[in-house]
Write an enzyme that holds these catalytic residues in place. Structure first.
Site, PDB file in Angstrom:
ATOM      1  N   HIS A 245      -4.438  -5.094  -8.621  1.00  0.00           N
ATOM      2  CA  HIS A 245      -5.194  -3.956  -8.131  1.00  0.00           C
ATOM      3  C   HIS A 245      -6.747  -4.119  -8.383  1.00  0.00           C
ATOM      4  CE1 HIS A 245      -6.110   0.482  -7.314  1.00  0.00           C
ATOM      5  NE2 HIS A 245      -6.770   0.301  -8.604  1.00  0.00           N
TER       6      HIS A 245
ATOM      7  N   ASN B  19       1.707  -5.912 -10.180  1.00  0.00           N
ATOM      8  CA  ASN B  19       0.651  -5.411  -8.919  1.00  0.00           C
ATOM      9  C   ASN B  19      -0.657  -5.953  -9.444  1.00  0.00           C
ATOM     10  OD1 ASN B  19      -0.121  -4.005  -6.644  1.00  0.00           O
ATOM     11  ND2 ASN B  19      -0.718  -2.430  -8.088  1.00  0.00           N
TER      12      ASN B  19
ATOM     13  N   SER C 133      -7.158  -6.036 -11.933  1.00  0.00           N
ATOM     14  CA  SER C 133      -6.348  -5.978 -12.798  1.00  0.00           C
ATOM     15  C   SER C 133      -5.072  -6.530 -12.446  1.00  0.00           C
ATOM     16  CB  SER C 133      -6.196  -4.699 -13.247  1.00  0.00           C
ATOM     17  OG  SER C 133      -7.323  -4.095 -13.988  1.00  0.00           O
TER      18      SER C 133
ATOM     19  N   LEU D 149       1.408   5.503 -10.355  1.00  0.00           N
ATOM     20  CA  LEU D 149       0.757   4.496  -9.455  1.00  0.00           C
ATOM     21  C   LEU D 149      -0.573   3.753 -10.191  1.00  0.00           C
ATOM     22  CD1 LEU D 149      -0.207   3.730  -6.423  1.00  0.00           C
ATOM     23  CD2 LEU D 149      -1.745   5.716  -6.678  1.00  0.00           C
ATOM     24  N   ASP D 150      -0.381   2.398 -10.041  1.00  0.00           N
ATOM     25  CA  ASP D 150      -1.596   1.522 -10.591  1.00  0.00           C
ATOM     26  C   ASP D 150      -1.586   2.047 -12.249  1.00  0.00           C
ATOM     27  OD1 ASP D 150      -1.959   0.498  -8.315  1.00  0.00           O
ATOM     28  OD2 ASP D 150      -3.578   2.171  -7.944  1.00  0.00           O
TER      29      ASP D 150
ATOM     30  N   MET E 148       0.506  -1.187  -0.033  1.00  0.00           N
ATOM     31  CA  MET E 148       0.038   0.099  -0.004  1.00  0.00           C
ATOM     32  C   MET E 148       0.761   1.308  -0.253  1.00  0.00           C
ATOM     33  SD  MET E 148      -2.859  -1.253  -0.318  1.00  0.00           S
ATOM     34  CE  MET E 148      -3.946   0.107   0.016  1.00  0.00           C
ATOM     35  N   ARG E 149       2.063   1.283  -0.692  1.00  0.00           N
ATOM     36  CA  ARG E 149       2.929   2.568  -0.557  1.00  0.00           C
ATOM     37  C   ARG E 149       3.084   2.746  -1.822  1.00  0.00           C
ATOM     38  NH1 ARG E 149       5.620   4.510   3.733  1.00  0.00           N
ATOM     39  NH2 ARG E 149       7.195   4.831   2.740  1.00  0.00           N
ATOM     40  N   ILE E 150       3.200   4.122  -2.383  1.00  0.00           N
ATOM     41  CA  ILE E 150       3.926   4.587  -3.548  1.00  0.00           C
ATOM     42  C   ILE E 150       5.319   4.192  -3.509  1.00  0.00           C
ATOM     43  CG2 ILE E 150       4.013   6.476  -5.157  1.00  0.00           C
ATOM     44  CD1 ILE E 150       1.240   7.616  -4.020  1.00  0.00           C
TER      45      ILE E 150
HETATM   46  C1  GRF Z   1      -6.254  -6.646  -2.686  1.00  0.00           C
HETATM   47  O1  GRF Z   1      -7.579  -6.557  -3.054  1.00  0.00           O
HETATM   48  C2  GRF Z   1      -5.447  -6.232  -3.950  1.00  0.00           C
HETATM   49  O2  GRF Z   1      -6.264  -5.975  -4.919  1.00  0.00           O
HETATM   50  C3  GRF Z   1      -5.187  -4.880  -3.469  1.00  0.00           C
HETATM   51  O3  GRF Z   1      -5.177  -4.952  -1.960  1.00  0.00           O
HETATM   52  C4  GRF Z   1      -5.728  -5.969  -1.646  1.00  0.00           C
HETATM   53  C5  GRF Z   1      -4.616  -6.972  -0.644  1.00  0.00           C
HETATM   54  O4  GRF Z   1      -5.488  -7.976  -0.143  1.00  0.00           O
HETATM   55  N1  GRF Z   1      -3.989  -4.368  -4.017  1.00  0.00           N
HETATM   56  P1  GRF Z   1      -4.528  -9.254   0.376  1.00  0.00           P
HETATM   57  O5  GRF Z   1      -3.636  -8.531   1.356  1.00  0.00           O
HETATM   58  O6  GRF Z   1      -3.847  -9.984  -0.775  1.00  0.00           O
HETATM   59  O7  GRF Z   1      -5.615 -10.253   1.056  1.00  0.00           O
END
Ligand code: GRF
Length: 215
Positions: A112, A110, A139, A147-148, A93-95
């Site tokens: 997403h 990644n 995706s 980012l994404d 969850m980091r850029i």
């Molecule tokens: C998932 O929804 C993924 O798409 C997003 O963060 C969530 C991670 O879930 N990037 P987990 O930690 O794999 O359960």
């Protein structure tokens, strides 16, 4: 390649996508070797998933570093030191600093929870509902500094039902993520999906995102 693909992962959360990768490997459906799971959160569930699977783990605290670039460089340095061929961001969850991510071009993916290019960033399920979309999805894309924003390689789609909540969408989508991510890693492991200035699948440049059926 005459050896299994070496895979490292970074994750900040519960680690269900990592668990799906480990389960696929354990079931003999994913010929990879996990070299490291890293996190910016020492209590991340993903680290427990990794430890239970016997995968080396590392957690670094961003607060211990003066700048984001220094933190990113330390964590990605650990990934590189693990000997990984491929880095999977599985709920990381980091850029990431552009200069740190640059050497991983074509070697990092990644997952997403949106049909990119729609809804980069956070709160994708809420934004999908607010927009009145009839379809949602996930995706898998190659990671770039944006980012994404890197090239999308595969997507899974789900319908949005009347009355769906964010939690409903998240839960139904996660089931699809857990199939899609191992399938994409498997395609990289087998050499069907590779990077040559952009994604190539079965030797041809990708013109549309792959689906699970393609993989
Ligand atoms: C998932 O929804 C993924 O798409 C997003 O963060 C969530 C991670 O879930 N990037 P987990 O930690 O794999 O359960």
């Amino acid at each position: 390649m005459d050896r299994p693909l070496r895979v490292a992962a970074l994750a900040s959360g519960r680690g269900s996508n990592l668990a799906a990768l480990v389960a696929a490997r354990d079931a003999g459906r994913l010929p990879v070797e996990f070299t490291l799971v890293g996190s910016d959160k020492k209590l991340a569930g993903a680290l427990a998933v990794a430890a239970a699977a016997g995968i080396p783990t590392v957690a670094l605290n961003p607060k211990d570093y003066a700048t984001r670039a220094e933190f990113d460089s330390a964590l990605f340095g650990r990934v590189a030191d693990s000997g990984a061929d491929l880095l999977v961001l599985a709920g990381y969850m980091r850029i990431v600093d552009a200069a740190v991510v640059a050497p991983w071009e074509g070697r990092a993916i990644n997952v997403h929870p949106s049909l990119l290019p729609k809804y980069r960033g956070l709160h994708t399920h809420r934004r999908c509902l607010e927009a009145g979309d009839r379809e949602h999805g996930a995706s898998v894309h190659f990671v770039t500094a944006e980012l994404d924003g890197g090239p999308v390689v595969a997507q899974a789609r789900i319908p949005v039902h009347p009355g769906d909540t964010e939690d409903d969408l998240a839960a139904r989508l996660l089931v699809e993520e857990h199939k899609l991510l191992p399938a994409v890693v498997g395609a990289i492991a087998s050499g069907r999906l590779r990077w040559q200035g952009g994604p190539l699948f079965d030797g041809a440049p990708l013109t549309r995102p792959l689906s699970l059926a393609d993989l």
